[in-house]
Enzyme design. Structure first.
Site, PDB file in Angstrom:
ATOM      1  CB  CYS A  87      30.745  40.459  38.829  1.00 33.88           C
ATOM      2  SG  CYS A  87      31.705  40.082  40.298  1.00 33.88           S
ATOM      3  CG  HIS A 204      31.998  36.435  36.361  1.00 31.54           C
ATOM      4  ND1 HIS A 204      32.424  37.689  35.998  1.00 31.54           N
ATOM      5  CD2 HIS A 204      32.158  36.363  37.702  1.00 31.54           C
ATOM      6  CE1 HIS A 204      32.827  38.347  37.078  1.00 31.54           C
ATOM      7  NE2 HIS A 204      32.672  37.568  38.129  1.00 31.54           N
ATOM      8  CD  GLU A 206      32.448  37.660  32.445  1.00 31.95           C
ATOM      9  OE1 GLU A 206      31.223  37.501  32.541  1.00 31.95           O
ATOM     10  OE2 GLU A 206      33.170  37.980  33.406  1.00 31.95           O
TER      11      GLU A 206
END
Lengths: 232, 764
Positions: A87, A204, A206
């Protein structure tokens, strides 16, 4: 020895703790790297997380590229060390010249936070080395400026060299305008450098490391980097 | 310290500018034994404003129950605090930013979010979730669309930049809010027991530090601005709206996280309404001491700012700290690391007063007993609205405007009932990696790290029938919140309230406020939900027209086991569909007063508010929680706005399966022509719509019978239709189209100014 993930912290970074959590879930160890220090603290993998580094004033990532930490990141990237920009981290890598292209305002002109499907286009980077081309991954995006853009010549080069790593797709891997959440050129969600050791992506991973959060596809990126570094 | 050389008392106009009455001015003079000088008058105007002093509402708020074994901190600090067990505390508060959002939607809404975040940061907590409640006029009006879109942009911008997820909220549109939009934001934070900070100043000689943004001329008299009617001059008050900087606040957040729990930290407070003056005066008052501020030490953004402007500026992203003498350099160094300016601007003094000096010269000195506690309480007249003559039966029963199917689809297509995904897909609702259930469901659910438990969060407002009966309508808002928590198995820990009302000098509005607070107090007691923090927003009126009574309520609950969360909606074909709670009430078993159906058909609520049985609500919520924990329910959804018809359609669309059910009510002998639509769309309270594995029915029946909660099996999950036998049937795809398409469709109307020669799109 445990693989150490160095997670960059700029003022305004907010995915740092999420990335550290993901690195630990993958079996690694996480250390935070302070923006003002030229020190990677013995990290094996460098992660530039999401957020609004230095407020993203001027342009996203435009100030962060001057951070002392980025000198160390550039050097590590040149040496072939694995670097993942997520990002805002992707935006910083583009501004820092470690990846080609730029991230423009979403076509909708609005911020978008939603799950997307990603088709793996190339497994050259250590973060996707454990996967297969054509495989489809589920993870969210969360950005206002994620429309990938690059000039036509560079785009051709990226395609030819297999540096387009991820594309927004439908669940079955088909490409469609509806599946492209921000109007990215060629539906590109992630690209790597020529050597393959630096990967930038808008989604993302994560946030997709546990079934409780809806998907654990993102964990593959962290686990794959870890496996690529571990001695056989 | 005489009044700028002249002894003439301030004119009525000067007082009006400060929103002070002549009586209040007289009282201040009597209490001080002298006339205040100009700076002192400004300080009094700010601290005695409705916004800061609650002078009209305070006497009412005392009746709200705020204690429970879980409550660590009730009203009076920056945020309420409840104990989650195991040394973990949860802080939360909701606040309005209505007036600023009406004048400058993006910054007004954004700074509302920034302000409520700082309230939680000031407790030493890490903010983990934001929620919001937004009310605007009808979206057919391009001006409403534009402002609503910009409020959403402002909320999203601040939350997305600072990295706190916006996990839930509600939107509602009605022409009653055309001139007075409501923007309420709630923040929830977590803090370990030993790190909880308090907003107080004590210890003579201890330094007072100001950290964060430089002080500018923005927002001067914002507190006063929020305490008067929005008028045509409101646009000219734009300088009273502040400008937000979420990046700076993110750095403040992280720095405060590092410093929370430090033994040398005495007090921490955010600079909100009335800026430095209110922050310092309130900290000192809480600590039983005084504070002296040297304005020359305050870092200013502009040249030529005098003490008046410095003390009353509402520049955002500033916090005040009191630390032990000698520790100031250590704290400053910590802030410097985050790129934050931090200056010692004063010290704690023994005398309980706020003293302001300018280059050593005293320019103001006001006892806190006057400044903070001396405002004369206001008791404006209140007069009950004459109860409407019971017009039974409801005209909609007699002469239904649409066939039942069409009525059903129209309600599903109302932006008030339809999905607000258009809003929340612009909000980062996942950052922090703890969002288990995000926006769009009954309650948002966050996990608590290292535990099987989670937090359930819900924002609900008074039922629209609060216009008919403010007491009951407000109580219904809390009951709905309780149901939302029960649907995910959560027990309530507490509620924060934001009381949005019109002109308190209108006897009708005053009566509405009294009734609403009484209704909230009664419901909070009966339902066992302590009110731990809150905010009152009065003067939401325009040209003499007040908004309807609109208390918003933010509930926090504890989910005992995240592994036992029900699934969203009807997801397994063949499952049973059941209604928990009483099937109906009122004449012919249907209640239309204040329903969305009535609003769409007749423009405003009429008749009587739905019945509310608080004891039954409590029993049902407990039984539903037990059923969720025992995994008896596959899905569970509360029946609220739009009644059974909307609950059925939502459960079907979320789970991707249709359903064929019977009406929960047997038709009366001679049903009125509009009975079928009223069964679908009436808003009888206390009901849950669930789906379950047929194998669990016997156990569920036993459990609910033991709890005294009615249960009716209505039918089965499956198919491509939603059918209520003998009442109406619509295709699942049609329901989905309405629910998902209504808000984007409404927002796609022509932009303001389109067709007036403006360029519609970007040019390349």
């Amino acid at each position: 020895m445990t693989t150490r993930f160095g997670i960059a912290v700029f003022p305004g970074t907010w995915s740092d703790r999420d990335c550290a959590h993901a690195a630990e879930l993958a079996g690694g160890e996480a250390v935070f790297l302070w923006h003002a220090e030229r020190d990677l603290r013995g990290a094996d993998v460098v992660v530039l997380p999401g957020g609004f580094a230095y407020g993203d004033y001027l342009r996203t990532g435009a100030i962060a590229r001057f951070a002392p930490l980025m000198e160390a990141v550039r050097e590590r990237a040149r040496e072939g060390g694995p670097v993942l920009g997520i990002c805002n981290g992707f935006q910083i890598l583009c501004e820092a010249g470690l990846l080609p292209g730029a991230l423009l305002r979403n076509q909708s002109l609005q911020f978008r936070c939603q799950p997307v499907w990603l088709r793996v286009e190339s497994c050259r980077t250590p973060f996707l080395a454990g996967g297969e081309v054509g495989q489809v991954l589920r993870m969210p995006i969360s950005h206002g400026e994620g429309r990938y853009y690059v000039d036509a010549g560079t785009l051709r080069q990226l395609e030819q060299e297999g540096r387009v790593a991820l594309r927004y797709s439908e669940a079955d891997g088909r490409l469609s305008p509806d599946a492209n959440p921000n109007g990215s050129l060629g539906a590109i969600a992630g690209v790597s450098n020529a050597e393959g050791n630096v990967l930038g992506m808008m989604p993302h991973p994560e946030r997709a490391c546990e079934p409780l959060l809806g998907s654990s596809d993102g964990l593959r990126l962290f686990a794959s980097a870890l496996a690529a570094l571990s001695p056989p | 310290m005489s009044r700028a050389g002249t002894a003439a008392p301030p004119s009525r106009e000067e007082l009006r500018q400060l929103a002070l009455t002549e009586e209040e001015y007289g009282s201040a003079c009597r209490q001080l034994g002298r006339e205040p000088n100009q700076l002192e008058l400004g300080l009094l105007g700010a601290l005695w404003s409705e916004h800061c002093s609650y002078k009209t509402s305070k006497r009412l708020l005392g009746q709200l129950p705020s204690a429970s074994p879980r409550v660590v901190q009730g009203p009076g600090e920056n945020a309420g605090v409840v104990d989650l067990g195991g040394g973990l505390l949860c802080c939360f508060k909701m606040e309005s930013h209505n007036h600023p959002s009406a004048v400058e939607p993006v910054q007004g809404a954004a700074t509302g979010v920034g302000g409520i975040l700082r309230d939680v940061i000031a407790m030493g907590a890490r903010p983990v979730a934001l929620l919001d409640s937004i009310r605007f006029g009808a979206l057919e009006d391009a001006r409403q669309r534009q402002r609503f879109a910009r409020v959403v942009e402002g909320i999203g911008w601040y939350g997305n930049c600072i990295g706190v997820p916006t996990v839930g909220g509600e939107t509602y549109f009605d022409q009653a809010y055309s001139e007075n939009c409501l923007v309420n934001a709630m923040c929830v934070g977590l803090v370990e027991q030993g790190r909880l900070a308090r907003a107080l100043a004590r210890g003579e000689g201890n330094p007072v530090l100001l950290v964060g943004a430089d002080t500018g001329r923005d927002g001067i008299h914002g507190a006063t601005f929020a305490s008067v009617e929005l008028d045509r001059e409101a646009e000219e008050r734009r300088p009273a709206v502040q400008v937000g900087n979420p990046f700076l606040e993110k750095c403040l957040l992280e720095a405060c996280q590092e410093l929370a729990g430090d033994p040398d930290l005495v007090g921490l407070q955010d600079c909100g309404a009335a800026g430095l003056s209110s922050a310092c005066a309130e900290m000192a008052h809480r600590g039983g001491s005084g504070v002296e501020i040297e304005v020359q030490r305050v870092s200013r953004r502009e040249r030529g700012m005098g003490p008046y402007e410095v003390m009353l500026s509402e520049s955002q992203e500033r916090m005040v700290l009191v630390v032990r003498e000698g520790a100031e350099e250590r704290f400053r160094e910590r802030f410097r690391r985050w790129g934050l300016r931090c200056d010692v601007i004063g010290r704690v003094i023994a005398e309980p007063c706020l003293r302001v000096t300018d280059g050593g010269r005293p320019v103001a000195q006001l006892p806190l007993s006057v400044l903070v506690a001396g405002v004369p309480p206001r008791r404006p007249q209140s007069r009950a609205e004459p109860a409407p003559a019971a017009s039974s039966p409801d005209p909609l029963l007699e002469v239904p405007p649409w066939p039942a199917e069409e009525a059903w689809l129209r309600v599903l297509g109302s932006p008030n009932c339809a999905s607000s995904r258009w809003v929340w897909r612009q909000y980062d609702h996942q950052v922090g990696d703890d969002t288990i259930v995000g926006p769009g469901a009954d309650a948002a659910v966050l996990r608590l790290r290292g535990r099987v438990q989670g937090l359930a969060l819900s924002v609900d407002s008074a039922h629209p029938s609060a216009r008919l009966d403010p007491r009951r309508g407000t109580a219904m808002g809390l009951a709905e919140g309780l149901r939302n928590l029960a649907c995910v198995g959560a027990e309530p820990l507490g509620v924060t309230d934001c009381l949005n009302f019109g002109d308190p000098d209108s006897p009708l509005v005053m009566w509405q406020l009294e009734e609403a607070v009484a209704g909230l107090a009664e419901a909070a007691r009966e339902l066992g939900v302590p009110v731990v923090s809150g905010n009152v927003s009065l003067h939401n009126q325009y040209q003499g027209r007040s908004i309807p009574p609109t208390p918003s309520l933010g509930l926090v609950g504890l989910v005992p086991d995240l592994e036992r969360l029900p699934r969203p909606g009807f997801c397994v074909e063949g499952d049973l569909v059941a209604l928990l709670g009483r099937p109906g009430a009122g004449p012919e078993g249907v209640e239309l007063g204040g329903s969305e159906y009535q609003r769409l058909a007749s423009g405003q609520p009429s008749g009587s508010a739905p019945e509310l049985d608080l004891a039954a609500e409590r029993r049902a919520a407990e039984a539903v929680r037990q059923a969720v924990r025992a995994r008896l329910l596959r899905s569970c959804h509360d029946c609220s706005l739009g009644g059974l018809g909307v609950a059925l359609a939502e459960a079907a669309v979320w789970g991707g399966q249709g359903a064929v059910v019977r009406s929960p009510l047997a038709p009366p002998e001679r049903p009125s022509p509009g009975w079928a639509a009223a069964v679908l769309l009436g808003e009888t309270q206390g009901r849950y719509l669930a789906s379950l594995d047929p194998g669990r029915l016997a156990e569920l029946e036993r459990a609910l019978a033991a709890a005294g909660v009615p249960l009716a099996v209505l039918g089965r999950v499956g198919g491509e239709w939603l059918e209520v036998s003998g009442v109406a049937r619509i295709p699942l795809a049609g329901a989905r189209e309405r629910l998902e398409g209504a808000l984007p469709g409404a927002m796609a109307g022509p932009a303001l100014g389109a067709g007036m020669g403006e360029r519609a799109g970007p040019v390349s």
